[in-house]
Design a protein around this motif. Structure first.
Motif, short mmCIF file in Angstrom:
data_model
loop_
_atom_site.label_atom_id
_atom_site.label_comp_id
_atom_site.label_asym_id
_atom_site.label_seq_id
_atom_site.Cartn_x
_atom_site.Cartn_y
_atom_site.Cartn_z
N VAL A 45 14.06 31.20 44.76
CA VAL A 45 12.72 31.77 44.91
C VAL A 45 12.60 33.10 44.15
CG1 VAL A 45 11.01 32.57 46.59
CG2 VAL A 45 12.27 30.46 47.01
N ILE A 46 13.72 33.79 43.96
CA ILE A 46 13.69 34.97 43.07
C ILE A 46 13.46 34.50 41.64
CG2 ILE A 46 15.08 36.87 42.13
CD1 ILE A 46 16.22 37.28 44.92
N ASN A 65 11.73 31.99 40.82
CA ASN A 65 10.30 31.69 40.72
C ASN A 65 9.53 32.95 40.33
OD1 ASN A 65 10.76 29.10 41.51
ND2 ASN A 65 9.81 29.27 43.50
N ARG A 66 9.91 34.08 40.92
CA ARG A 66 9.24 35.34 40.61
C ARG A 66 9.52 35.74 39.16
NH1 ARG A 66 6.22 38.89 44.02
NH2 ARG A 66 6.44 37.23 45.53
N LEU A 86 10.08 33.62 36.71
CA LEU A 86 9.26 32.74 35.87
C LEU A 86 7.83 33.24 35.81
CD1 LEU A 86 10.35 29.09 36.80
CD2 LEU A 86 11.04 30.49 34.87
N LYS A 87 7.35 33.73 36.94
CA LYS A 87 5.99 34.26 36.97
C LYS A 87 5.87 35.45 36.02
CE LYS A 87 2.53 35.27 40.52
NZ LYS A 87 2.36 35.76 41.91
N ARG A 104 5.90 34.25 32.44
CA ARG A 104 4.59 33.71 32.04
C ARG A 104 3.60 34.82 31.73
NH1 ARG A 104 4.31 28.31 32.10
NH2 ARG A 104 5.90 27.34 33.38
N PHE A 143 14.34 29.48 29.57
CA PHE A 143 13.22 30.42 29.51
C PHE A 143 13.60 31.74 28.84
CE2 PHE A 143 12.89 27.64 33.14
CZ PHE A 143 11.63 27.11 32.98
#
Lengths: 368, 525
Positions: B27-28, B30-31, B33-34, B37, B55
C-alpha cells in the motif's frame, strides 16, 4: 468558478466536475461507474444532468464546471432516461439478489430500489411498454484462483475494476475485450486471473460481479458487526474494518476515507482466516517429555505436553523462573518480545523483564 | 521514517534502495505509484528486477552487498557536479571535509567496477537525486541485513545530508518497517540497551527515573540482543528464555544452531497463538491472543500511533498477553495492576514525552505521528523540522568492504533472501490461510534462465541448495528477476527454510545477520 446547481450557487476551483460540485452542495446524483479515486469514464450515463445552453443531457462526472454554468440534476426527462438505463442493465442481469453475496451492499440493487424497478414488473417481462427483453449474456466460469470470485453475468461494464487495477495498483491484469453486446472484462486471452490479488477491484465493484471467494455463505450485511482496527501484517499500518458474525471475522474491508484510501494488499484483505484457525492454542501446556530427544513438529503432541489450568501453568512458570534467577543470577534469564504485539504488551513485557526479573536482556525481531 | 506516507505524494524523486516495496509494503507502493502518475521520478537500486522497476526512471542493478560503493559513487558525482547543498552542510553538519576526501576514490568508474552498475546510470541517478530538493530515500532489510548494514545506512544518511534532503516536507530518509508494530516494540523499550523512548539503561539519571516510576531496583548493564541470546544459550550461559509471539527457529540465522541453542536452555517459556517450531521446544506454552482479540495500539512505519480494537473473543482459554504478563509478574513478587490497556499506554506516555500528548480518545478516528508531547499538539509528520536533536549531524566516513562470505569455486552462487507478496515472514499466520497456501504455498528458489540452462534444470524441477551451514531441497523458478550468479530464496517456508542456509555473520554494531548475501552451490538430481 461559480456554478449554480438546482438554484444553489457554489464557488469551485477550475477543473472541478459538475458531479463533484453537486456533491459539495450535498445534491445527490446517482452514479454507477464513477468512483471518486479513479479517473472519470462517463460510461453508465446515470449521472446525466441538464446544463443550460447544452442541446442534450451531459454526464456530470466528465463535464468540468465553467463560469456561470447553470445545472439541473433532476427533471422528469432525466429521471426517465436514468430509469431506462437501469432497465437496460437489469434486463441483462441475473437478478438473483436473494443469493447474491453483495445484496444489501450493492449500488445497482440500491438504485433499482429507489427507481422502483423490478425484473418481475410486467413491462420488463413482456418486453413492451418501455420494458426490455432480449438476449442475456451467459459466461462459462473460468475461475481457478483462490481469492476472487468473478461472476461476470453480474458485471455492468462500469470499468471501475479496470481502472483501479491500472491507476492504483499499476498491474493492468484486466481490460475490456470485444465490442458491443459481447463486451466483457477479462484477463489477457481470457485466462484465469493471475495477479497481485490485492482485491482493489473487489472493493470498487458496484455489484456482486467481484467478491471474495472466502466470503461465500459466511454472511452478508445483516447481523454483521463492523470493527475498525489496524492491520497486523507489515509496518504500513493500513486501517481495516473487520466484519464479524457470530464471533468470527468473516470479511476484511477498508473504508475509503482512511489514510490508506481503502486500498489493501492480498494479505490484509484476504489473509485473516488464521484468526479462527482450528490450530489455535486454547489451553496452557506443560512439557511432560524430555526436550533433548524431541524433534520439532506437532506429531504426538499429547505425549509431549499436558494441558493444564492457568493457575498451574503460571505457578509452575514463576517458580522455575525464580529458581533460575536464584541459582544463576538475573542475567541468566532473557526475554524475546514481539513486533506483532501491541505497544502496551511490549511495554509490560520489558517492564516485567527489567523490574520483575531484573535484567536488560530483552529484545525483539527488529533485526530479522 | 522521517517523513509520513502522505508526503510521498509530493516528492520529486523517490529513491528506493534494498526494498521490494510493491511486495513487502504494497500500500506504500500504491502511494508511490500515485506520486509517479503526478510526475515523481523513481530510482530503484536492487539486485533483483523487482515489480517497481517497471515504473522507474533508472534501475541500478547492483551486485548484492555493494551498496556502500553505489551510494558513495552517487555522492561523488553529486559533489563533482556541484549539486551539494552548501548552505545546509555549513549550517547543520560536521565532518564534511574529511568525508569528502574519503569519497575521492569512489569515481563512477570504480563504483561501477564494484557494483556492476553501468557508470552512466550512476551518474544519471546522481543528477536526478542531487538535482532535487524534494527527494525521499526508502530502504528496508536489503540495506540493513548485511555485515555492513550500519555502513550502508550511514552512507544513505550522508547522501541526504549532502543534498539537505531531510527535515522538510516531502524529503527525508525512510526505512520501511517490516512488521506491524516493530516501531512500537522499539519505542516501548523492548531493546536491550534502552528503556521506553530510547532512554539509555547505562545512564544513572535515566535509571533512577525508571526505578522511581516502577518502584523497583534496575540493572544498568546493557542486555543481550536477540542474536546474542542464541549464542549465549548455546554456550550454556543463558538458562531461561521467555518468548512472546516470535518464532526464532525460523527467523534467526542458521536454524540448526538456533534449535540446539534453545534445547540447551533449562527453561523455555513460549507465549503464542500457534504451536510454532519454537513453541514445540518449550517447557511451558501459554495460549495468547491475536490482534483481532484485543485492544491496544500499534505504531506503524511512519511513527503513527493507531488503535487496535477487539472484534472477537479469543478461542478456548487463550488470554490477552497483558493479562498473562501481569499475572506472571504478580507471582514473581512484582505487582502489576492495570484496569485496561489505556492505563498502560498512559504510563508509557508519562515516561516518554513523544507519546505524552496521545490518548486513545484522540486517535479514535485517525492516528497521530509521534513526537506529540502535549494534548493539543497535532503530532509530527516529518522529523527534524527545527533542526537535529544534537544540533549538528556528522558525516560518517564509510568505506566499501565485501560481504562476509564471498563466492568461490565451491560455492559459486550468491544467495539472497526475503519475502514474497503472498506470504508473511515465518508464515505462522499466512501459512494457515487456505487461499494464500493454495496460491503461494510451495517454496521455490528464483534462478536466472542462463544459470538454469547451464545446470540443466527446467522450471519447477527440484535442486539441492547447499551452503557451508546446511542444505535444502527446493524447486527452481526460472525468472529474469535475478541476474546470472544470483539466487533468491523466500524466507517463509519451514519445509525449505532459508535460514538453514544463511550465514550467522553479524553486523558488528547492530548485530543484524547477513541474510542478504551468502555463498551457495546448486546440485541437480
Amino acid at each position: 468558478m461559480k456554478v449554480t446547481i438546482n438554484g444553489k450557487t457554489i464557488e469551485v476551483p477550475e477543473g472541478t466536475t459538475v458531479l463533484e460540485a453537486a456533491r459539495m452542495l450535498n445534491i445527490p446524483i446517482p452514479t454507477l461507474c464513477h468512483h471518486p479515486k479513479l479517473t472519470p469514464f462517463g460510461g453508465c450515463r446515470m449521472c446525466i444532468v441538464e446544463i443550460k445552453g447544452a442541446p442534450r443531457p451531459l454526464t456530470s462526472c466528465t463535464t468540468p464546471v465553467s463560469e456561470g454554468m447553470e445545472v439541473i440534476t433532476s427533471s422528469p426527462e432525466l429521471e426517465d432516461l436514468r430509469k431506462t438505463v437501469l432497465e437496460l442493465i437489469l434486463s441483462d442481469h441475473p437478478n438473483d439478489c436473494m443469493i447474491c453475496e453483495k445484496a444489501g451492499d450493492c449500488t445497482l440493487q440500491e438504485l433499482a430500489y429507489f427507481y422502483g424497478i423490478s425484473p418481475y414488473n410486467p413491462p420488463l417481462l413482456k418486453g413492451d411498454k418501455g420494458g426490455f427483453l432480449g438476449e442475456r449474456r451467459v459466461y462459462g466460469k473460468r475461475d481457478g484462483n483462490p481469492f476472487i470470485e468473478r461472476d461476470m453475468e453480474k458485471c455492468i461494464l462500469c470499468g471501475r475494476c479496470v481502472k483501479v487495477c491500472d491507476e492504483v495498483q499499476g498491474v493492468e491484469a484486466i481490460d475490456f475485450a470485444y465490442r458491443g453486446f459481447k463486451s466483457k472484462i477479462c484477463p489477457t486471452f481470457e485466462k484465469d486471473l493471475d495477479c497481485e490479488f490485492c482485491g482493489q477491484c473487489v472493493a470498487v465493484c458496484p455489484t456482486g460481479a467481484l467478491t471474495g471467494k472466502m466470503w461465500a455463505l459466511r454472511g452478508r450485511q445483516k447481523d454483521i458487526k463492523e470493527v475498525d482496527t489496524t492491520c497486523s501484517y507489515c509496518g504500513t499500518g493500513c486501517n481495516i474494518t473487520l466484519h464479524v458474525r457470530r464471533n468470527e471475522v468473516i470479511r476484511v474491508t477498508s473504508r475509503e476515507d482512511t489514510w490508506n484510501e481503502g486500498w489493501l494488499c492480498v494479505k490484509g484483505r484476504f489473509g485473516y482466516s488464521f484468526i479462527n484457525n482450528p490450530d489455535r492454542l486454547k489451553k496452557p501446556l506443560i512439557r511432560i517429555k524430555d526436550r533433548s530427544n524431541c524433534s520439532s513438529g506437532s506429531n504426538g503432541l499429547n505425549k509431549v505436553f499436558k494441558e493444564v489450568s492457568w493457575d498451574e501453568a503460571l505457578d509452575y512458570t514463576s517458580q522455575r523462573l525464580k529458581e533460575i534467577k536464584e541459582k544463576y543470577g538475573h542475567d541468566s534469564i532473557a526475554g524475546l518480545s514481539s513486533a506483532r504485539c501491541t505497544n502496551e504488551e511490549n511495554y509490560l513485557f520489558q517492564k516485567f523483564m527489567r523490574a520483575a526479573v531484573g535484567t536488560n536482556n530483552v529484545d525483539h525481531c527488529a533485526r530479522l | 521514517m522521517t517523513n509520513s506516507i502522505r508526503e510521498i505524494e509530493g516528492m520529486e524523486v523517490i529513491f528506493i534502495i534494498g526494498s521490494n516495496t510493491k511486495e513487502t509494503h504494497p500500500v506504500i507502493a500504491n502511494r508511490m505509484l500515485k506520486a509517479i502518475r503526478k510526475g515523481s521520478k523513481l530510482i530503484v537500486a536492487d539486485p533483483r528486477k523487482i515489480p517497481l522497476v517497471k515504473f522507474s526512471e533508472i534501475f541500478l542493478r547492483l551486485k548484492p552487498g555493494t551498496d556502500v560503493a553505489l551510494v558513495n559513487g552517487i555522492a561523488h558525482v553529486i559533489l563533482k557536479e556541484g549539486l551539494d547543498n552548501k548552505e545546509f552542510i555549513k549550517e547543520r553538519t560536521d565532518g564534511f571535509d574529511k568525508w569528502k576526501k574519503s569519497l575521492e576514490t569512489f569515481t563512477p568508474e570504480n563504483a561501477s567496477k564494484i557494483t556492476g552498475v553501468p557508470k552512466e546510470d550512476i551518474i544519471k541517478a546522481a543528477l536526478l537525486y542531487g538535482g532535487s530538493r524534494k527527494a525521499g530515500i526508502f530502504y528496508t532489510m536489503g540495506v540493513t541485513q548485511h555485515t555492513h548494514g550500519t555502513d550502508n545506512v550511514n552512507a544513505i544518511a550522508n547522501l541526504a545530508l549532502l543534498t539537505g534532503n531531510i527535515g522538510r516536507e516531502h524529503t527525508g530518509i525512510n526505512p520501511l518497517r517490516g512488521q506491524n508494530n516493530v516501531q512500537g516494540a522499539c519505542d516501548a523499550g523492548c531493546l536491550p540497551n534502552v528503556y521506553p523512548g530510547y532512554q539509555r539503561v547505562d545512564m544513572p539519571m535515566v535509571k533512577r527515573k525508571f526505578e522511581e516510576a516502577w518502584n523497583a531496583s534496575l540493572s544498568d548493564k546493557e542486555g543481550l540482543k536477540s542474536t546474542e541470546m542464541m549464542l549465549s544459550a548455546a554456550e550454556g550461559k543463558l538458562k531461561a528464555l521467555y518468548i512472546m509471539g516470535e518464532n526464532p527457529i525460523l527467523t534467526e540465522p542458521n536454524v540448526g544452531h538456533t534449535r540446539e541453542a534453545l534445547k540447551k536452555l533449562e527453561f523455555l517459556l513460549v507465549q503464542d497463538i500457534f504451536l510454532t517450531e519454537t513453541a514445540a521446544l518449550a517447557d511451558v506454552v501459554l495460549p495468547a491472543t491475536c490482534f483481532a482479540e484485543k485492544t491496544g495500539t500499534f505504531i506503524n512505519t511512519e511513527r503513527k500511533v493507531q488503535l487496535v480494537r477487539k472484534a472477537v473473543d479469543p478461542p478456548g482459554d487463550a488470554k490477552e498477553d497483558m493479562w498473562i504478563i501481569s499475572e506472571l509478574s504478580n507471582r514473581m513478587g512484582y505487582a502489576m495492576k492495570y484496569s485496561s490497556s489505556e492505563d498502560v499506554f498512559e504510563e508509557l506516555g508519562s515516561l516518554w514525552s513523544a507519546l505524552s500528548g496521545i490518548t486513545y480518545n484522540r486517535i479514535r478516528n485517525n492516528g497521530i505521528h509521534w513526537p506529540c508531547p502535549t494534548k493539543d499538539h497535532p503530532g509530527t509528520e516529518y522529523l527534524y523540522k527545527a533542526g537535529f536533536p544534537r544540533g549538528r549531524v556528522s558525516f560518517t566516513t564509510v568505506n566499501y568492504a565485501p560481504p562476509a562470505e564471498p563466492t568461490d569455486k565451491d560455492y559459486p552462487f550468491v544467495l539472497t533472501t526475503g519475502r514474497n507478496l503472498f506470504q508473511y515472514h515465518g508464515g505462522s499466520m499466512t501459512r494457515r490461510v487456505a487461499p494464500i497456501e493454495a496460491h503461494a504455498g510451495e517454496p521455490y528458489i528464483e534462478m536466472n534462465a542462463e544459470d538454469a540452462h547451464r545446470l540443466g534444470v527446467k522450471n519447477g524441477e527440484p535442486v539441492k541448495v547447499k551452503s557451508r551451514r546446511g542444505e535444502i531441497e527446493i524447486k527452481v523458478r526460472i525468472t529474469d528477476r535475478v541476474s546470472g550468479g544470483i539466487l533468491f530464496l523466500p524466507m517463509h517456508y519451514r519445509e525449505a527454510a532459508a535460514n538453514v542456509i544463511t550465514t550467522d555473520a553479524l553486523d558488528p554494531f547492530a548485530k543484524t545477520p547477513e541474510f542478504k548475501v551468502c555463498a551457495v552451490k546448486i546440485e541437480t538430481f
